[in-house]
Each structure stands twice: as structure tokens, then as C-alpha cells.
Design a protein around this motif. Structure first.
Motif, PDB file in Angstrom:
ATOM      1  N   THR A   4     -16.703  -2.125   0.237  1.00  0.00           N
ATOM      2  CA  THR A   4     -16.078  -0.807   0.154  1.00  0.00           C
ATOM      3  C   THR A   4     -14.809  -0.892  -0.675  1.00  0.00           C
ATOM      4  O   THR A   4     -14.193  -1.962  -0.806  1.00  0.00           O
ATOM      5  N   LEU A   5     -14.419   0.242  -1.228  1.00  0.00           N
ATOM      6  CA  LEU A   5     -13.195   0.294  -2.012  1.00  0.00           C
ATOM      7  C   LEU A   5     -11.998  -0.111  -1.166  1.00  0.00           C
ATOM      8  O   LEU A   5     -11.142  -0.892  -1.608  1.00  0.00           O
ATOM      9  N   VAL A   6     -11.940   0.386   0.064  1.00  0.00           N
ATOM     10  CA  VAL A   6     -10.804   0.091   0.933  1.00  0.00           C
ATOM     11  C   VAL A   6     -10.717  -1.403   1.224  1.00  0.00           C
ATOM     12  O   VAL A   6      -9.637  -2.003   1.175  1.00  0.00           O
ATOM     13  N   ALA A   7     -11.857  -2.047   1.478  1.00  0.00           N
ATOM     14  CA  ALA A   7     -11.854  -3.484   1.779  1.00  0.00           C
ATOM     15  C   ALA A   7     -11.389  -4.302   0.589  1.00  0.00           C
ATOM     16  O   ALA A   7     -10.605  -5.252   0.732  1.00  0.00           O
ATOM     17  N   SER A   8     -11.851  -3.940  -0.598  1.00  0.00           N
ATOM     18  CA  SER A   8     -11.452  -4.678  -1.793  1.00  0.00           C
ATOM     19  C   SER A   8      -9.966  -4.489  -2.094  1.00  0.00           C
ATOM     20  O   SER A   8      -9.268  -5.443  -2.448  1.00  0.00           O
ATOM     21  N   VAL A   9      -9.487  -3.253  -1.952  1.00  0.00           N
ATOM     22  CA  VAL A   9      -8.059  -2.988  -2.160  1.00  0.00           C
ATOM     23  C   VAL A   9      -7.217  -3.793  -1.165  1.00  0.00           C
ATOM     24  O   VAL A   9      -6.219  -4.417  -1.542  1.00  0.00           O
ATOM     25  N   TRP A  10      -7.642  -3.809   0.082  1.00  0.00           N
ATOM     26  CA  TRP A  10      -6.871  -4.506   1.124  1.00  0.00           C
ATOM     27  C   TRP A  10      -6.836  -6.015   0.870  1.00  0.00           C
ATOM     28  O   TRP A  10      -5.782  -6.643   1.004  1.00  0.00           O
ATOM     29  N   TRP A  70     -12.540  -2.189  -9.311  1.00  0.00           N
ATOM     30  CA  TRP A  70     -11.818  -0.930  -9.401  1.00  0.00           C
ATOM     31  C   TRP A  70     -10.494  -1.124 -10.154  1.00  0.00           C
ATOM     32  O   TRP A  70      -9.911  -0.166 -10.654  1.00  0.00           O
ATOM     33  N   ALA A  84       0.828  -1.207   0.000  1.00  0.00           N
ATOM     34  CA  ALA A  84       0.000   0.000   0.000  1.00  0.00           C
ATOM     35  C   ALA A  84       0.861   1.255   0.000  1.00  0.00           C
ATOM     36  O   ALA A  84       0.585   2.220  -0.726  1.00  0.00           O
ATOM     37  N   TRP A 105     -12.870   9.157  -5.831  1.00  0.00           N
ATOM     38  CA  TRP A 105     -12.034   8.156  -5.181  1.00  0.00           C
ATOM     39  C   TRP A 105     -10.746   8.811  -4.681  1.00  0.00           C
ATOM     40  O   TRP A 105     -10.127   9.603  -5.405  1.00  0.00           O
ATOM     41  N   PRO A 106     -10.313   8.493  -3.467  1.00  0.00           N
ATOM     42  CA  PRO A 106      -9.069   9.086  -2.949  1.00  0.00           C
ATOM     43  C   PRO A 106      -7.868   8.751  -3.839  1.00  0.00           C
ATOM     44  O   PRO A 106      -7.640   7.588  -4.171  1.00  0.00           O
TER      45      PRO A 106
END
Length: 261
Positions: free
Chosen positions: A211-217, A90, A24, A113-114
Motif C-alpha cells: 500500500t502507499l501508506v506502508a511504503s511511505v511509512w 511513488w 510525516a 492519491w491523498p
């Protein structure tokens, strides 16, 4: 002496979290580098030069994230073509740009999106308010202009992400750009698979309440994601109206999706 199962599982979990955190950090730095390149260099580069930078930047990002890229079939030749692909994650824009860069049409909330939103915007994405018929017409005109200028444009005609198992119905309205510009359309299938088993990988899937964060993680924690980009054969509308053409293209994307391994 072997470690107890609980201790071994805990060690693997901590190892995955540390790997994800390191990836990350590197990914954020790579995004910042991409933003700097867009703001400092893109204004003086040709379209072909900027597309080459987008491809190499995207491939480097996939490597940072531990994702293997598998390109199947023949990518479009340089020149005007509209690519239509299924939409799972994403990651889709990044993966498609790593295989063959293009100008994307994306739903407007991607702008928020951040970090990624700023990067996607800087790469020349065309945004659409899908609930607005008037905005769809505006985007169709912009797409046709880019196609007439000899660019490759990509859309996700499902309009939203699916579960990676079955394609959603295709919206036909954006195909009008290819008809107006007399440009071919190339079907593209995207899949995210386990490197060893070839089974669907759940990490990059981004649907429902996720959530985007969960999928990225989830994706960053894995070492087994293989992103498959499978190109079909370009086709022209011929005598078909855009609705009939849309149904035929959906069938082609589904066939390529089923063939991707």
C-alpha cells in the motif's frame, strides 16, 4: 550497564516511529504549502519560473523525508526533450523533479492519491488511462504539443512499478510524441540505495499488494535512503520505428541502472 537487547531494540523501534511521525507532519505541511503556491502563484509565473519552484520544493521535501539525492550524468539542457525512466516508487516523480523538473505523464489513478494527487495534478501532469487506446492517442498529441513548445516531458514506459531489480518491458506508443515533434529522448535510471552499503533499499519500493501508506511509512522511518538519478545520453529515432527505438532505450536505461552506484 548495557540495556538488554530487547529493550534496546524496542527503543530503536520507538525512535524510528517518532522520527517517521515527525517527518510525516512536516511533509504534510510542506504539501499544503505546495498546493498554496500552485493556486496562488503559478498562474502568473513563466514556465521556467514555475519549474524552478518545483525543483526547490522537491529538494526541500526530500530533505524533510531524510532522503539524500545523488545526481549522476548530465541532466537535459533546457528545451524539448522526452525523458524515459524506469519506475520503482511513488517517490520517482519527486526525485526526478528534484534533479531536473519536467512535465510528467502518469497513470490516471495517481489523481486519487491523498494530498499528493492534488499536488501532482497542480504541477501540470498529463494523465493517461493506459487501458484505453483512444486516451493514449490523446496523450501522445498533448505530449507532442508540449515538446514543440520547448518543454521537457517525462514518462515511465514500463507502465507500472517494478521491484527495483529488473526492468519490465517498455511500451512504445508514447514515443510517437518524440517522433512527431522531432525531439530527442534521454534515458534515465532511478535507484534507491542504502547510503552505507550501496545495496538496494527496500523502503520506497511500491509493488504488488503493497500500500502507499506502508511504503511511505517505511521510507519515513529510515535514515539511510539515497535516491540516485542517473542520466544517459540523449538520442534521436533516426530510421528506427518506435518499437525498435523503445527496445534500444530500454537497453540504455538498463545499462545506466546497472552503472548507478
Amino acid at each position: 550497564m548495557n540495556a538488554p537487547h530487547g529493550q534496546a531494540g524496542g527503543a530503536r523501534t520507538r525512535g524510528g516511529q517518532l522520527r517517521a511521525a515527525w517527518r510525516a507532519l512536516r511533509a504534510v505541511l510542506h504539501v499544503l504549502r505546495g498546493l498554496w503556491i500552485i493556486r496562488s502563484e503559478f498562474g502568473r509565473l513563466t514556465h521556467a519560473q514555475s519549474q524552478l519552484i518545483v525543483r526547490e520544493w522537491s529538494r526541500r521535501m526530500l530533505a524533510i523525508m531524510g532522503i539524500a539525492l545523488d545526481v549522476q550524468g548530465q541532466p537535459p539542457a533546457h528545451g524539448a526533450v522526452l525523458m524515459v525512466a524506469n519506475h520503482i516508487s511513488w517517490l520517482d516523480i519527486l526525485v526526478m523533479n528534484a534533479a531536473h523538473p519536467s512535465r510528467f505523464v502518469s497513470k490516471a489513478d495517481v489523481q486519487r492519491w491523498p494530498l499528493l494527487g492534488s499536488l501532482i495534478t497542480g504541477a501540470g501532469t498529463l494523465y493517461i488511462e493506459r487501458e484505453s487506446r483512444r486516451d493514449a492517442l490523446r496523450v501522445v498529441h498533448r505530449m507532442a504539443e508540449r515538446l514543440r513548445a520547448g518543454e521537457t516531458v517525462s514518462v515511465f514506459p514500463e507502465g507500472t512499478t517494478g521491484d527495483g531489480a529488473q526492468l519490465l518491458p517498455f511500451h512504445a506508443n508514447l514515443l510517437q510524441a518524440a517522433i512527431s515533434a522531432s525531439a530527442p529522448v534521454q534515458p534515465v535510471a532511478l535507484r534507491y540505495l542504502e547510503r552505507g552499503s550501496g545495496l538496494p533499499h527496500p523502503g520506497p519500493v511500491f509493488i504488488g499488494d503493497d500500500t502507499l501508506v506502508a511504503s511511505v511509512w517505511r521510507t519515513l522511518r529510515s535514515d539511510t535512503v539515497r535516491a540516485v538519478v542517473r542520466y544517459g545520453t540523449p538520442q534521436r529515432a533516426g530510421a528506427r520505428d518506435r518499437r525498435a527505438w523503445s527496445e534500444a532505450l530500454r537497453a540504455e536505461v538498463q545499462a545506466e541502472f546497472d552503472a548507478a552506484r
